[in-house]
Design an enzyme around this catalytic site. Structure first.
Site, PDB file in Angstrom:
ATOM      1  N   ARG A 181     -36.373  -6.580 -47.249  1.00  0.00           N
ATOM      2  CA  ARG A 181     -34.948  -6.626 -46.928  1.00  0.00           C
ATOM      3  C   ARG A 181     -34.464  -8.020 -46.507  1.00  0.00           C
ATOM      4  NH1 ARG A 181     -35.567  -1.410 -43.107  1.00  0.00           N
ATOM      5  NH2 ARG A 181     -37.715  -2.150 -43.191  1.00  0.00           N
ATOM      6  N   GLN A 183     -54.851  -6.756 -44.451  1.00  0.00           N
ATOM      7  CA  GLN A 183     -54.476  -5.479 -45.073  1.00  0.00           C
ATOM      8  C   GLN A 183     -54.036  -5.822 -46.503  1.00  0.00           C
ATOM      9  OE1 GLN A 183     -50.802  -3.637 -43.866  1.00  0.00           O
ATOM     10  NE2 GLN A 183     -51.593  -1.552 -44.206  1.00  0.00           N
ATOM     11  N   GLY A 217     -37.418   5.445 -35.937  1.00  0.00           N
ATOM     12  CA  GLY A 217     -37.958   6.800 -35.877  1.00  0.00           C
ATOM     13  C   GLY A 217     -37.362   7.520 -34.673  1.00  0.00           C
ATOM     14  N   TYR A 240     -27.850 -52.216 -37.014  1.00  0.00           N
ATOM     15  CA  TYR A 240     -29.043 -51.520 -37.487  1.00  0.00           C
ATOM     16  C   TYR A 240     -30.277 -52.313 -37.093  1.00  0.00           C
ATOM     17  CZ  TYR A 240     -32.929 -50.064 -40.314  1.00  0.00           C
ATOM     18  OH  TYR A 240     -34.177 -49.651 -40.694  1.00  0.00           O
ATOM     19  N   TYR A 249     -36.091 -54.733 -45.204  1.00  0.00           N
ATOM     20  CA  TYR A 249     -36.619 -54.170 -46.446  1.00  0.00           C
ATOM     21  C   TYR A 249     -36.290 -55.104 -47.592  1.00  0.00           C
ATOM     22  CZ  TYR A 249     -37.420 -50.569 -50.021  1.00  0.00           C
ATOM     23  OH  TYR A 249     -37.874 -49.848 -51.080  1.00  0.00           O
TER      24      TYR A 249
HETATM   25  C1  UD1 Z   1     -41.285   1.292 -37.648  1.00  0.00           C
HETATM   26  C2  UD1 Z   1     -41.669   2.701 -37.100  1.00  0.00           C
HETATM   27  C3  UD1 Z   1     -40.431   3.384 -36.529  1.00  0.00           C
HETATM   28  C4  UD1 Z   1     -39.830   2.509 -35.453  1.00  0.00           C
HETATM   29  C5  UD1 Z   1     -39.542   1.090 -35.978  1.00  0.00           C
HETATM   30  C6  UD1 Z   1     -39.149   0.203 -34.835  1.00  0.00           C
HETATM   31  C7  UD1 Z   1     -43.569   3.539 -38.410  1.00  0.00           C
HETATM   32  C8  UD1 Z   1     -43.974   4.398 -39.521  1.00  0.00           C
HETATM   33  N1  UD1 Z   1     -42.249   3.468 -38.162  1.00  0.00           N
HETATM   34  O1  UD1 Z   1     -40.389   1.474 -38.722  1.00  0.00           O
HETATM   35  O2  UD1 Z   1     -40.769   4.635 -35.994  1.00  0.00           O
HETATM   36  O3  UD1 Z   1     -38.647   3.081 -34.965  1.00  0.00           O
HETATM   37  O4  UD1 Z   1     -40.722   0.532 -36.582  1.00  0.00           O
HETATM   38  O5  UD1 Z   1     -38.858  -1.090 -35.305  1.00  0.00           O
HETATM   39  O6  UD1 Z   1     -44.412   2.935 -37.771  1.00  0.00           O
HETATM   40  N2  UD1 Z   1     -46.558  -3.302 -41.482  1.00  0.00           N
HETATM   41  C9  UD1 Z   1     -47.835  -3.657 -41.873  1.00  0.00           C
HETATM   42  N3  UD1 Z   1     -48.445  -2.945 -42.860  1.00  0.00           N
HETATM   43  C10 UD1 Z   1     -47.852  -1.918 -43.483  1.00  0.00           C
HETATM   44  C11 UD1 Z   1     -46.538  -1.546 -43.084  1.00  0.00           C
HETATM   45  C12 UD1 Z   1     -45.928  -2.267 -42.062  1.00  0.00           C
HETATM   46  O7  UD1 Z   1     -48.417  -4.594 -41.321  1.00  0.00           O
HETATM   47  O8  UD1 Z   1     -48.489  -1.327 -44.372  1.00  0.00           O
HETATM   48  C13 UD1 Z   1     -45.931  -4.065 -40.401  1.00  0.00           C
HETATM   49  C14 UD1 Z   1     -44.688  -4.828 -40.852  1.00  0.00           C
HETATM   50  O9  UD1 Z   1     -45.019  -6.121 -41.249  1.00  0.00           O
HETATM   51  C15 UD1 Z   1     -43.821  -4.835 -39.604  1.00  0.00           C
HETATM   52  C16 UD1 Z   1     -44.227  -3.556 -38.893  1.00  0.00           C
HETATM   53  O10 UD1 Z   1     -45.480  -3.177 -39.415  1.00  0.00           O
HETATM   54  O11 UD1 Z   1     -44.097  -5.937 -38.769  1.00  0.00           O
HETATM   55  C17 UD1 Z   1     -43.206  -2.436 -39.054  1.00  0.00           C
HETATM   56  O12 UD1 Z   1     -43.014  -2.131 -40.423  1.00  0.00           O
HETATM   57  P1  UD1 Z   1     -41.585  -1.717 -40.938  1.00  0.00           P
HETATM   58  O13 UD1 Z   1     -41.706  -1.384 -42.358  1.00  0.00           O
HETATM   59  O14 UD1 Z   1     -40.593  -2.740 -40.551  1.00  0.00           O
HETATM   60  O15 UD1 Z   1     -41.339  -0.366 -40.103  1.00  0.00           O
HETATM   61  P2  UD1 Z   1     -39.950   0.260 -39.709  1.00  0.00           P
HETATM   62  O16 UD1 Z   1     -39.335   0.884 -40.905  1.00  0.00           O
HETATM   63  O17 UD1 Z   1     -39.147  -0.727 -38.980  1.00  0.00           O
HETATM   64 CA    CA Z   2     -39.195  -3.003 -38.694  1.00  0.00          CA
END
Ligand code: UD1
Ligand code: CA
Length: 451
Positions: free
Chosen positions: A15, A72, A139, A364, A385
């Site tokens: 995003r 990951q 969430g 300068y 220069y």
């Molecule tokens: C997540 C939470 C949500 C919470 C919100 C708060 C989950 C499933 N959801 O949603 O409940 O309200 O954060 O901001 O946890 N990331 C990884 N690997 C992955 C997926 C994500 O490292 O496979 C990392 C992303 O880089 C990021 C963080 O986890 O830093 C959160 O991921 P994001 O996709 O932004 O989760 P949200 O939709 O914000």
């Molecule tokens: Ca997030």
């Protein structure tokens, strides 16, 4: 108890619509992920483990050894991401603090409270939540009839009734490590094909543990950065925090709304910062200074009692009692010693100006070493220069350079010498000597002026 921290930073951040990994986008001059690392640093017993994936090499290059890394490869969700840190931490840590790199506004004090709450709770999970009216894709925290936490439901999977819930999951957690490692093996795959970390909450409840949530008082802390609108919002909050920190430490900021101070900057007491001023990078400012309006400092050191008006200083050093501006530009390697005065439209680069030296108008100075109490006449230029290389200029103490002097480098002017207006100096000038003309010629010896 050995406490470790896992920070998730593997997601793509689609995003943001950017070539740069989301967690490297700057906030108050520092990459977003830097704040997540800083917030846990003082609390944990082991180096934080940063889970990287998308843009892993770029993230590692920026953060270096400030963290350990777990990779990951495929982003299969936040639960899966935490599991990637297991090989590193499984037998080393018994308590885990888990946070997200895209939540840079969470405070260290909040993390400390979370850890404390977890330490006194019988549950293997302690979470954080927020009550409010802005869902922002969070969430939802589902509670049972008694008001106990039952589960977290992601917005995308929530029923209309669940969507109406006003308690949101912030996503900072404290876990018993052994319990979490086995719970992560049990979480189901979501309708979207992901393993949600949030599902461990329901697992704990099913296992008979009451899950407690630390409810945040300041909603700003919970802002997660998913797009550039959020980035600007967070920038504004961070700016306010930094400015208020300096004001409480004894710095006057006349208009905080238009004062931009980056996270690593330091400012001494009783200094006044005027509007539209940017203090960037590793800038350090002493006490009793007046900086601005309309001034930009980048990686610059400033002494005490300094006045800088409408000027730009980059990678420069300025000693006590210097006055400058309006409209000066100090570039890399400019060093102004005590009491130097620069009037309007002066540029200095890679040069030293000795104590008390004055340069009032339109000059300068580049690749020069200038002594003390020198008068640099209006329009003086170091012609440093030749089209291929830079050459040095050396000016002794108490030299008087007439208006519009051209110093064709390499060239030296001895102590107390004088150049006439418009002189083009192409050869070295000894001490106590008057030169004039184009090219400048010796017009006689000067009687030694005692200061
Ligand atoms: C997540 C939470 C949500 C919470 C919100 C708060 C989950 C499933 N959801 O949603 O409940 O309200 O954060 O901001 O946890 N990331 C990884 N690997 C992955 C997926 C994500 O490292 O496979 C990392 C992303 O880089 C990021 C963080 O986890 O830093 C959160 O991921 P994001 O996709 O932004 O989760 P949200 O939709 O914000
Ligand atoms: Ca997030």
């Amino acid at each position: 108890m050995t406490l470790a921290s896992i920070i998730l930073a593997a997601g793509e951040g689609t995003r943001m619509r950017s070539k740069t990994p989301k967690v490297l986008h700057p906030l108050a001059g520092k990459p977003m992920v830097w704040y997540a690392l800083k917030a846990v640093k003082a609390l944990v017993d082991l180096p934080p483990v940063l889970v990287v994936g998308h843009g892993a090499d770029a993230v590692k290059a920026v953060i270096g050894d400030a963290a350990d890394y777990a990779l990951q490869v495929e982003q299969l969700g936040t639960g899966h991401a935490v599991l990637m840190a297991k090989p590193q931490l499984a037998h080393k840590a018994d308590t885990l603090l888990v946070t997200f790199a895209d939540m840079p506004l969470l405070r260290e004090e909040t993390m400390a409270r979370l850890i404390e709450m977890h330490a006194t709770s019988p549950s293997p999970v302690t979470m954080t939540s927020l009550i409010g009216d802005e869902a922002r894709g969070f969430g939802r925290v589902v509670r049972d009839a008694q008001g106990h936490v039952a589960a977290i439901v992601e917005q995308a999977d929530a029923t209309p009734e669940q969507l109406a819930i006003r308690e949101y999951n912030v996503s900072a957690y404290c876990f018993d490590a052994d319990w979490l490692w086995s719970a992560l093996e049990q979480i189901p795959v979501s309708p979207k094909g992901e393993y949600y970390l949030t599902d461990v909450v329901a697992l704990a409840v099913e296992g008979g543990f009451p899950v407690e949530s630390l409810v945040l008082e300041d909603p700003d802390e919970a802002i997660g950065l998913n797009n550039r609108v959020h980035l600007a919002e967070a920038e504004k909050i961070m700016r306010k925090r930094i400015n208020e920190g300096w004001m409480l430490a004894g710095v006057t900021i006349v208009d905080p709304e238009t004062t931009y101070i980056e996270a690593d900057v330091h400012i001494g007491r009783d200094t006044v910062i005027l509007p539209n001023t940017y203090l960037r990078g590793q800038t350090v400012i002493g006490e009793d200074c007046e900086i601005g309006p309309d001034t930009i400092l980048v990686d610059t050191q400033v002494g005490d009692h300094v006045q800088l008006l409408a000027s730009v200083l980059e990678y420069a050093q300025v000693a006590d009692h210097v006055t400058m501006g309006p409209y000066c530009h100090l570039r890399k390697g400019a060093v102004l010693d005590e009491g130097v005065h620069l009037g309007n439209f002066g540029e200095v680069k890679d040069s030293y100006l000795g104590p008390g030296t004055k340069m009032g108008h339109f000059s300068y100075i580049g690749n020069a070493k200038i002594g003390r109490d020198v008068n640099i006449g209006a329009g003086t230029i170091t012609c440093n220069y030749d089209g291929e290389r830079k050459h040095p200029t050396e000016i002794g103490d108490e030299v008087f350079l007439g208006s519009d002097t051209m110093l064709v480098a390499p060239v030296k002017i001895g102590d107390r010498s004088v150049t006439g207006a418009g002189a083009v100096v192409t050869r070295d000038v000894p001490e106590d000597t008057l030169v004039m003309g184009v090219p400048a010629k010796v017009k006689g010896k000067l009687e030694r002026r005692d200061k």
